[in-house]
Scaffold this motif. Structure first.
Motif, PDB file in Angstrom:
ATOM      1  N   VAL A  23       0.875  -1.162   0.000  1.00 30.79           N
ATOM      2  CA  VAL A  23       0.000   0.000   0.000  1.00 30.79           C
ATOM      3  C   VAL A  23       0.918   1.219   0.000  1.00 30.79           C
ATOM      4  CG1 VAL A  23      -1.917   1.173   1.132  1.00 30.79           C
ATOM      5  CG2 VAL A  23      -1.609  -1.290   1.441  1.00 30.79           C
ATOM      6  N   GLY A  26      -0.511   7.254   1.496  1.00 23.36           N
ATOM      7  CA  GLY A  26      -1.506   8.184   0.973  1.00 23.36           C
ATOM      8  C   GLY A  26      -2.520   7.548   0.041  1.00 23.36           C
ATOM      9  N   MET A  27      -2.366   6.247  -0.234  1.00 17.66           N
ATOM     10  CA  MET A  27      -3.332   5.569  -1.119  1.00 17.66           C
ATOM     11  C   MET A  27      -4.270   4.710  -0.276  1.00 17.66           C
ATOM     12  SD  MET A  27      -2.411   6.490  -4.191  1.00 17.66           S
ATOM     13  CE  MET A  27      -2.909   5.296  -5.423  1.00 17.66           C
ATOM     14  N   ASP A  28      -5.539   4.721  -0.649  1.00 16.43           N
ATOM     15  CA  ASP A  28      -6.513   3.918   0.088  1.00 16.43           C
ATOM     16  C   ASP A  28      -6.452   2.458  -0.321  1.00 16.43           C
ATOM     17  OD1 ASP A  28      -7.292   6.267   1.169  1.00 16.43           O
ATOM     18  OD2 ASP A  28      -8.958   6.585  -0.231  1.00 16.43           O
ATOM     19  N   VAL A  29      -6.312   2.251  -1.632  1.00 18.05           N
ATOM     20  CA  VAL A  29      -6.349   0.871  -2.120  1.00 18.05           C
ATOM     21  C   VAL A  29      -4.930   0.348  -2.310  1.00 18.05           C
ATOM     22  CG1 VAL A  29      -8.598   0.771  -3.236  1.00 18.05           C
ATOM     23  CG2 VAL A  29      -6.682   1.861  -4.406  1.00 18.05           C
ATOM     24  N   ASP A  33      -2.233  -6.749  -3.616  1.00 19.06           N
ATOM     25  CA  ASP A  33      -3.150  -7.118  -2.546  1.00 19.06           C
ATOM     26  C   ASP A  33      -3.066  -8.613  -2.230  1.00 19.06           C
ATOM     27  OD1 ASP A  33      -5.159  -7.033  -0.749  1.00 19.06           O
ATOM     28  OD2 ASP A  33      -6.739  -6.434  -2.148  1.00 19.06           O
ATOM     29  N   HIS A 222      -6.085  -4.685 -10.174  1.00 22.15           N
ATOM     30  CA  HIS A 222      -6.230  -4.131  -8.828  1.00 22.15           C
ATOM     31  C   HIS A 222      -5.390  -4.900  -7.813  1.00 22.15           C
ATOM     32  CE1 HIS A 222      -9.250  -1.603 -10.485  1.00 22.15           C
ATOM     33  NE2 HIS A 222     -10.064  -2.590 -10.778  1.00 22.15           N
TER      34      HIS A 222
END
Lengths: 325, 275
Positions: A23, A26-29, A33, A222
């Motif tokens: 991550v 400053g990034m949410d996603v 992952d 993603h």
């Protein structure tokens, strides 16, 4: 395909990630992952996905340049987070950008790379000359880096990356921005390396490249793996259909209704740009029926073409959208 | 998959990095030499030849020789500083900003911090080389009678010069990781300029005492923030008998600055190459 046992024999595994996650601040996603990957010795493994899917971040973590937020990654059994200097001995990297040393000429770029990896002056010189021959760069040995074409720079970066005989060669979008001729030349080089047993991990958003080169592919988006298999199996299994395209004059809508009602094995039937597109899994079983129906419904056939499933259709099947360029 | 243990692999890679930098230095000697010769030459020419010749007060009259002596030490410090900026900071700004060519060295099998240390070391070597060139220039370029009188304290010289060179190269490393191509003009306008003008190149630190507000020698106090003042004063201790800042202050401060700037520079370097 190797048996499941191949994945558990450590000697056969060159890369292993466990729940690897990144991550960026400053990034949410997450960019990557909870990724679990295994790359086996001697294979060309592809990470296929659109820009921003997490391919480059994954390669970055495996090459010690990006520090994972959580999870673990091992290259040749070495933990890349705990022992980056050790792991770097095992990897060769061809980055997206031209990172050749502009202060040195072509030969010196190879020579000093060899020296970085502990070669003596004589060994590094011999290895550099050998690479210059193999990669058809001997004529430019004394040339300034700035004088090289994009394809030549790419070849030199590939030569540099394998000079120290890495256990794994990383290529990040290797043919992005290359002309078609240089792209084919690079594919040929990768094919040769593959035959010689080099393990390769490449990231790409070109389906054709993934299809042609890779033994196995992970389709990612993603930061997650959506599917992982050989290109052929991915195309077979992920709902990918062969498209029969029927171009004809006359009442196409009537033909569409008739085919959908009477021919079994039709997964989809749509009219696109004046042609009837039939999605099927088994072309042989339906082709004759479609032709005979066409004659009966008073439609004059102009052309019938078969479009084999591609990884693009696999990707669309998985994500509902196209691979953006 | 056989790997060598980290220590010998890192040592070999580190030596190879230095060899690479020295090779580049040798190949670019044509650019390097004019760069390091011109600055001390111009300063010596204007201050030790033109000024005394036209009767300009600074350095003129009875104190001309003292001024020449003071200036030579300052020029050595200035050369070291400029090598830190031009030999370390500016190339690094370019490499991080657009050429990205440091990538292959970052992927060499050694800790990333050592890549930064290597940069400092070659920067310091360049600095010392440039500093040595100041002496023949100052010995030749001056008006009649305006000769710098050097009294070399060898032990001080051979310790202060490398220490100052490493400090200036570390300063270059720190700047190189902070500034971007876009902000380089700011580096010169807002940082390098005050450092050079208020770094004790043209005067010794003790001579600043008369610049006062009330009873406070404010300028003498303020310039203590300037790393170059310790280099220039240290050089005066090494080369002259003129009054200078005590070496008991110069040495610890220079060592402290080396440690601080190396830490900042290496931290900045890691931040730029790792994400």
């Amino acid at each position: 395909m190797s048996s499941a046992g191949a994945d558990t024999d450590p000697a056969n595994i060159v890369i292993r990630t466990e729940q690897l996650t990144k991550v960026y601040p400053g990034m949410d996603v997450p960019a990557v992952d909870h990724l679990d990957l295994v790359v086996r010795r001697g294979e060309i493994f592809g990470l296929l996905g659109p820009n921003g899917a997490g391919k480059t971040t994954t390669a970055g973590m495996l090459t010690t340049r990006v520090i994972p937020t959580s999870g673990a990654a091992f290259v040749g059994g070495v933990d890349v987070v705990a022992h980056p200097a050790l792991a770097k001995q095992l990897i060769g990297v061809v980055p997206q950008q031209n990172t050749l040393d502009r202060s040195l000429n072509v030969r010196e770029n190879l020579y000093f790379h060899g020296r970085f990896f502990g070669m003596s002056a004589a060994v590094a010189r011999a290895a550099a000359d050998d690479m210059l021959e193999r990669f058809h760069l001997a004529r430019w040995a004394e040339a300034n880096i700035m004088a090289l074409s994009g394809g030549m720079a790419q070849r030199l970066m590939t030569a540099r990356a394998i000079l120290h005989r890495p256990a794994i060669l990383f290529l990040d979008e290797p043919t992005a921005g290359l002309d078609p001729q240089s792209r084919l030349a690079l594919w040929e080089i990768l094919g040769e390396l593959h035959s010689a047993g080099q393990t390769i991990l490449l990231t790409t958003h070109y389906m054709e490249e993934a299809d042609q080169l890779c033994d196995r592919l992970a389709i990612i988006d993603h930061g997650r793996v959506l599917a992982l298999d050989t290109p052929a199996r991915l195309k077979d299994t992920i709902g990918a259909e062969t498209i029969i395209s029927v171009a004809a004059d006359g009442d196409l809508e009537a033909l569409r209704t008739a085919v959908a009602a009477d021919v079994s094995g039709i997964e989809s039937a749509t009219i696109v740009d004046g042609a009837l597109k039939l999605g099927v899994h088994d072309v042989g079983g339906v082709l004759a029926d479609v032709v005979s129906l066409a004659t009966r419904t008073d439609v004059r056939l102009r052309d019938i073409s078969i479009e084999e499933p591609t990884l693009e259709t696999v990707f669309i099947g998985l994500t509902g959208r196209e691979l953006r360029d | 998959m056989p790997v060598r243990s980290t220590v010998p692999a890192s040592r070999d890679a580190f030596v190879a990095l230095l060899l690479r930098d020295l090779t580049v230095l040798r190949k670019t000697l044509k650019e390097f030499l004019p760069r390091v010769v011109l600055q001390p030459f111009l300063l010596a020419f204007v201050m030790l030849y033109v000024f005394p010749t036209i009767g300009q007060r600074v350095g003129g009259g009875a104190q001309a020789e003292t001024f020449a002596t003071v200036l030579v030490s300052g020029l050595v410090g200035l050369s070291l500083l400029f090598q830190g900026i031009q030999g370390v900071a500016l190339p690094m700004v370019a490499e991080f900003g657009y050429t990205k060519e440091i990538e292959d060295r970052v992927l060499a099998p050694l800790p990333v911090s050592l890549v930064a240390v290597g940069k400092v070391l070659t920067g310091a070597i360049q600095g010392m080389f440039a500093a040595c060139l100041v002496f023949p220039i100052a010995a030749v370029v001056h008006a009649k009678g305006v000769v710098p009188h050097l009294t070399v304290h060898w032990l001080v010289l051979v310790t202060i010069v490398p220490l100052a060179a490493v400090m200036c190269a570390s300063l270059g490393l720190t700047f190189g990781t902070i500034f971007e191509p876009r902000t380089v003009p700011m580096l010169f306008g807002l940082i390098v300029l005050p450092i050079t003008f208020l770094g004790g190149t043209y005067y010794s630190w003790s001579a600043l005492a008369p610049v006062k507000v009330g009873g406070w020698s404010w300028l003498q106090t303020l310039v203590l923030l300037n790393p170059l003042i310790y280099v220039a004063e240290g050089m005066r201790g090494a080369l002259t008998t003129v009054p200078h800042m005590h070496l008991y202050i110069v040495y610890p401060v220079l060592i402290g600055l080396c440690a601080l700037l190396l830490r900042l520079g290496i931290g900045g370097f890691r931040k730029r190459v790792l994400s």
